[in-house]
Design a protein around this motif. Structure first.
Motif, PDB file in Angstrom:
ATOM      1  N   ALA A 311     -12.038 134.779  -3.824  1.00 17.41           N
ATOM      2  CA  ALA A 311     -13.296 135.437  -3.474  1.00 17.41           C
ATOM      3  C   ALA A 311     -13.223 136.052  -2.085  1.00 17.41           C
ATOM      4  CB  ALA A 311     -14.438 134.427  -3.547  1.00 17.41           C
ATOM      5  N   TYR A 328     -18.279 140.168 -10.405  1.00 17.12           N
ATOM      6  CA  TYR A 328     -17.303 139.161 -10.017  1.00 17.12           C
ATOM      7  C   TYR A 328     -16.490 138.625 -11.197  1.00 17.12           C
ATOM      8  CZ  TYR A 328     -15.066 135.218  -7.769  1.00 17.12           C
ATOM      9  OH  TYR A 328     -14.116 134.353  -7.300  1.00 17.12           O
ATOM     10  N   SER A 332     -12.522 139.534 -10.482  1.00 13.06           N
ATOM     11  CA  SER A 332     -11.890 138.452  -9.721  1.00 13.06           C
ATOM     12  C   SER A 332     -10.397 138.327 -10.020  1.00 13.06           C
ATOM     13  CB  SER A 332     -12.591 137.124 -10.030  1.00 13.06           C
ATOM     14  OG  SER A 332     -12.516 136.810 -11.406  1.00 13.06           O
ATOM     15  N   GLN A 362     -19.652 134.368  -3.998  1.00 11.17           N
ATOM     16  CA  GLN A 362     -19.795 135.266  -5.135  1.00 11.17           C
ATOM     17  C   GLN A 362     -20.846 136.330  -4.861  1.00 11.17           C
ATOM     18  OE1 GLN A 362     -19.408 133.445  -8.913  1.00 11.17           O
ATOM     19  NE2 GLN A 362     -20.478 135.039 -10.043  1.00 11.17           N
TER      20      GLN A 362
END
Length: 457
Positions: A311, A328, A332, A362
């Protein structure tokens, strides 16, 4: 004898007329929809892998109904009052947060996922607004609903012990499907139940019900075995004790009557301990608690640390505006190897493998530091208004509710550091409702309407 209606004499014509009633400042229909969401969504059965299709669908449908009701009942002549309300306390930051989410949508690659997240943020913000601008007459109703839902969720969770859904390592999952979501939800509920049970004595049924709910919630929180929720709850109850000592108790009376606070706490501890002992889960709880002393070598903590590093890489790539709201789970894997590929997420939905396991990381990765700054400002504004109001209030339901919501939000701030729960609608909805409830109890609607605060209740 029937009382005559009060009449005000007018200067012209010698007649008397009944003064017009003030226009309604709040629609109870909107509040009832929010309360229905708060009951229905958490009690739907979740799924251990996916986000819980039933919960998301119910949240989206009821949220759309709520938005439609607001549009249908909007009063353009009341824009002036609305403007006053949305520059008070944390309200302006909430509006800016929603605006930042809309701006983030423009940069999102996968629009369907982005729209789902905008709806979640928008509905939660609207739920906050509806509760925060409600009337004090509905405060006890809202608290009763929260206590009922917390107790019902706890009983469902406790009933799953010994079933196929019960896992010795992770603990019970209840109606949420994951023990993290269950733990976070109960962590938010417990300070409310404890505060009403300890500090509000005017309604014996509500007081007794709150203590009973606290016992069930505490027992289920223990067997959920969510360590982030345990740590957060310890912080929340410590904050509750500190605030009650500072703003609630008369020091001399407390010295003479310590049983006023000790007895209910002992009741919760003894009943919760008895349940844990009788359910033969004490050994598993002891092992889980012991792991708190060796987190550096814990396998699940190591996985989380890798997720946080991924992250952080995402954030460093686009720190200001982020990669786009709701992106996300899909983006990711470009920065690490802990999640499933984007193609899998598109076809099957996101799960905890595509979650940063930190609400803050996030959020920043998706809507950037700009959006996170708005969220942080809203939380800081909540604490500022709430704590300032505690110093002005007398004992009563409003003060007990405010103590509980401030303590719950203090726990939420800690829990969100390492919890994946707050990106799910069933948990985030409760968080925002509690924020609204705290602002209602603090008298924020009375402040922007220019009324004198009713500090007794």
């Amino acid at each position: 004898m029937k009382l005559k209606e009060n009449r005000i004499p007018l200067l012209h014509g010698g007649r008397s007329e009944t003064p017009p009633r003030p226009a309604a400042t709040h629609s109870y229909t909107m509040l009832y929809v929010v309360l229905a969401m708060l009951v229905i969504v958490p009690l739907l059965t979740g799924n251990a892998l996916l986000t819980g299709v039933g919960k998301v669908l119910a949240f989206d449908i009821l949220g759309s109904i709520l938005l439609a009701v607001i549009i249908a009942q909007s009063d353009l002549g009341n824009i002036r009052n609305i403007g006053k309300s949305w520059i008070a306390g944390p309200n302006l930051a909430v509006v800016l947060l929603v605006a930042a989410c809309i701006l983030s949508y423009l940069t999102a690659q996968y629009k369907n996922f982005a729209m789902t997240e905008i709806l979640r943020y928008g509905v939660c913000a609207v739920a906050y607004a509806v509760v925060a601008t409600s009337t004090n007459r509905k405060l006890s109703t809202m608290l009763t609903v929260i206590l009922f839902v917390g107790a019902a969720v706890s009983l469902i969770g406790l009933a799953t012990m010994g079933s196929g859904n019960y896992k010795e390592v992770d603990g019970v999952t209840g109606s949420f499907g994951t023990h993290e979501q269950l733990g976070s939800f109960l962590m938010l509920c417990l300070p409310i139940a404890v505060s009403i049970g300890l500090f509000y004595k005017d309604d014996s049924r509500l007081n007794t019900g709150a203590l009973a709910a606290a016992v069930a919630i505490a027992a289920c929180l223990l067997v959920a075995r969510c360590r982030s929720a345990w740590i957060a709850e310890a912080v929340a109850l410590t904050v509750l004790a500190a605030l009650s000592y500072r703003y609630f108790f008369d020091k001399k009376q407390l010295a003479r009557q310590k049983y006023l606070i000790v007895a209910p706490i002992l009741l919760v501890v003894i009943c919760g301990g008895y349940f844990v002992a009788s359910s033969h889960s004490a050994d598993a709880l002891q092992k889980r608690a012991a792991s708190l002393g060796g987190l550096s070598s814990d396998y699940s903590v190591g996985i989380r640390q890798q997720m946080w590093k991924d992250a952080a890489k995402m954030i460093s790539a686009k720190p200001i505006l982020g990669h786009g709201i709701g992106q996300y789970p899909l983006a990711s894997t470009r920065y690490g190897h802990t999640g499933m590929p984007a193609e899998y997420v598109i076809n099957h939905g996101a799960d905890l493998r595509n979650n940063a396991h930190s609400y803050y990381l996030q959020m920043i990765a998706e809507i950037g530091l700009l959006g996170f700054g708005c969220y942080a400002a809203a939380v800081i504004g909540f604490f500022t208004v709430g704590i300032q109001a505690l110093g002005r209030m007398q004992s009563g339901l409003r003060k007990a509710a405010l103590l509980g919501t401030v303590a719950a939000m203090a726990g939420q701030v800690i829990d969100a550091i390492a919890s994946p729960s707050y990106v799910f609608a069933s948990v985030s909805l409760l968080q925002w409702v509690l924020m609204g409830l705290g602002m209602l109890a603090a008298g924020l609607p009375e402040r922007w309407r220019g009324e004198r605060s009713s500090v007794r209740r």
